[in-house]
Motif scaffolding. Structure first.
Motif, mmCIF file in Angstrom:
data_model
loop_
_atom_site.group_PDB
_atom_site.id
_atom_site.type_symbol
_atom_site.label_atom_id
_atom_site.label_comp_id
_atom_site.label_asym_id
_atom_site.label_seq_id
_atom_site.Cartn_x
_atom_site.Cartn_y
_atom_site.Cartn_z
ATOM 1 N N HIS A 195 37.007 7.800 17.576
ATOM 2 C CA HIS A 195 37.073 9.058 16.711
ATOM 3 C C HIS A 195 36.923 10.599 16.312
ATOM 4 O O HIS A 195 35.439 10.332 16.076
ATOM 5 N N PRO A 196 36.700 11.563 17.315
ATOM 6 C CA PRO A 196 37.737 12.064 17.520
ATOM 7 C C PRO A 196 38.376 11.778 19.100
ATOM 8 O O PRO A 196 37.487 11.940 19.898
ATOM 9 N N LYS A 211 40.056 11.944 21.526
ATOM 10 C CA LYS A 211 40.145 12.789 23.125
ATOM 11 C C LYS A 211 38.905 13.230 23.127
ATOM 12 O O LYS A 211 38.544 14.148 24.749
ATOM 13 N N LEU A 212 38.182 13.816 22.335
ATOM 14 C CA LEU A 212 36.907 14.540 22.316
ATOM 15 C C LEU A 212 35.922 13.198 23.594
ATOM 16 O O LEU A 212 35.422 13.394 24.471
ATOM 17 N N ASN A 213 36.306 12.229 22.936
ATOM 18 C CA ASN A 213 35.054 11.138 23.903
ATOM 19 C C ASN A 213 35.661 10.356 24.886
ATOM 20 O O ASN A 213 34.892 10.191 25.641
ATOM 21 N N MET A 268 34.432 13.017 27.731
ATOM 22 C CA MET A 268 33.467 13.014 27.629
ATOM 23 C C MET A 268 32.864 11.310 28.622
ATOM 24 O O MET A 268 32.186 11.413 29.572
ATOM 25 N N THR A 300 38.232 21.447 24.874
ATOM 26 C CA THR A 300 37.700 19.821 24.677
ATOM 27 C C THR A 300 36.896 20.230 25.959
ATOM 28 O O THR A 300 35.186 19.270 25.412
#
Lengths: 301, 301
Positions: free
Chosen positions: B34-35, B37-39, B42, B115
């Motif tokens: 979590h979160p 979408k951010l990971n 990346m 993002t």
């Protein structure tokens, strides 16, 4: 504050003295070198005023465990740079799209989007460079701990994660749990790093670190609750930034989730917890940390 | 390469083996937490392929002075993260506004601008966290030197300064001096940090560091000259990114300033300098660094 053991401490004079020294060091940290406009943009936001709560927290924590102010100064300045980077980036059009910050036009309004963007990026790494090149008389193993602590509060487990979830939650119904995730990551973790790094650099032990961590968690929550309350009760002129923005953007805030009166009660409860946490410290040395919390709880902008 | 003392070294197998290990470590470094979408964002850019030239340079430099690959691995991965952050940010609409990177849509094309922006920010600090939390069996004073070296190549004296001057120079007449400033800051300094950090972590002395610094400056220039030549001589499909873009945007490039033939002569000259720099090292240990330079000089995309 009546009846408090921390009464009588000249808090305003203490803050003014510390802020003056911090401002001088920040001014010297970013000279007007090539490329000029980039460094001007960095200086614009770094020297835009602000109360210097974070660097003072760091220095006060260093002094709490007997360390000298000069030991903590490079880290204190670095923390203000990281904070400034997050403000510049949060204000950008693709993020919160804000026009005002600390009563002045935001960085991208003055220098343009790409320069503001790069000024923020520059601060994120320059903060570490500033610590590595300016910290003296500290063992390298304490410095490595500080790098670990500071870097972990910025990235995808810290500030950035908080900002990400904050932006994703706009326009949606937000639970109290999600709300706290945002505030812990956007605000509380950096405050925690301030006191933890201050204690590490000041020579404190693991027990000291644990105590200030808990203190920081309470003031982190306190900071955000008060911020949210001010957003709905004050004008843009009073705040020095766009007021009522959270409400318009349907952003998660404490008053929205629990109501304004309950939010105020929550702030009062947190301040009591802070006082309890500091009770076990030497009163004279803990006075700045108490007053900082009191100041956060009672600020008007 | 005929008659070179570095002939016979199985370079392709070496690169494949190192890249495989690096990819595994990068994959493990960013779990899908979590979160989410951010990971994911990346991971999308970090694991998008690429030849892993920078981390391999770091590991090869560590091995050059007798250090084990495992010592350099966290720093090698951190350098790839910093490089990835700079690519994500450079591609954004308010920067170079690029749609393709390594043959795939750029990060913001897939995940959106905010993002992509935050994924880049996250990498800039996570790189330091990754080093601080994963480096073992290295003295803290060497780690502090690495933090100083790495942080200084990113900010307003490094990558960010290069990108700033690059963007400011678009559409203007650019001198060779300005052109070199951009390339030194955008490309060469990070390559220099790769080899310097590799040598520091591998236990090298100041003399070793100085030698690899000079080597890195030559390959840094070489890298950019070849990049510029490819931009005007290859198609988008061959490059895996938008070709001819520098010409259209009136951006400073070597072929534009000195002509395509002179740019090719300059690349040849730089490669000869690299060979001279490596002559004083143990041939077997220096072979990867020679072949990396040769590979940079002769790449087709």
């Amino acid at each position: 504050m009546q009846g408090s053991p921390f009464q009588g401490f000249e808090f305003e004079a203490y803050m003014a003295m510390k802020a003056k020294k911090i401002n001088k060091m920040l001014d010297e940290a970013i000279p007007l070198r090539h490329p000029l406009k980039l460094n001007e943009a960095m200086r614009y936001s770094l020297l835009a005023g602000g109360k210097r709560v974070r660097p003072i927290l760091c220095i006060a924590s260093c002094e709490l465990v007997g360390g000298d102010e000069s030991l903590a100064m490079p880290i204190a300045c670095a923390i203000e740079m990281i904070h400034t980077a997050s403000l510049i980036h949060d204000d950008l059009p693709c993020m919160d799209n804000d026009d005002l910050r600390r009563g002045k036009p935001t960085n991208h309004k003055v220098f343009g989007e790409s320069t503001a963007f790069l000024a923020g990026d520059a601060f994120l790494s320059f903060a570490f460079e500033h610590i590595a090149c300016n910290t003296n008389n500290v063992s390298p193993d304490r410095l490595v701990r500080i790098f670990a602590e500071l870097s972990s509060v910025i990235g995808s487990k810290g500030l950035v994660a908080g900002q990400f979830v904050d932006i994703e939650s706009e326009g949606k119904a937000v639970s109290l749990k999600e709300l706290e995730y945002i505030h812990v990551h956007k605000t509380a973790k950096l405050l925690e790093a301030c006191v933890v790094c201050g204690v590490i650099i000041g020579g404190g032990n693991d027990n000291d670190i644990e105590k200030v961590r808990i203190y920081a968690r309470f003031i982190g929550l306190l900071f955000q609750v008060v911020d949210d309350i001010l957003d709905v009760t004050k004008s843009s002129v009073e705040l020095g930034k766009t007021a009522g923005k959270d409400l318009v953007s349907n952003k998660a805030t404490y008053p929205k989730v629990m109501g304004i009166d309950e939010a105020k009660n929550f702030a009062y409860h947190l301040m009591n917890q802070v006082v309890q946490q500091l009770a076990c410290f030497d009163t004279a040395k803990a006075a700045p940390l108490y007053h900082l919390a009191y100041c956060i709880a009672n600020r008007q902008n």
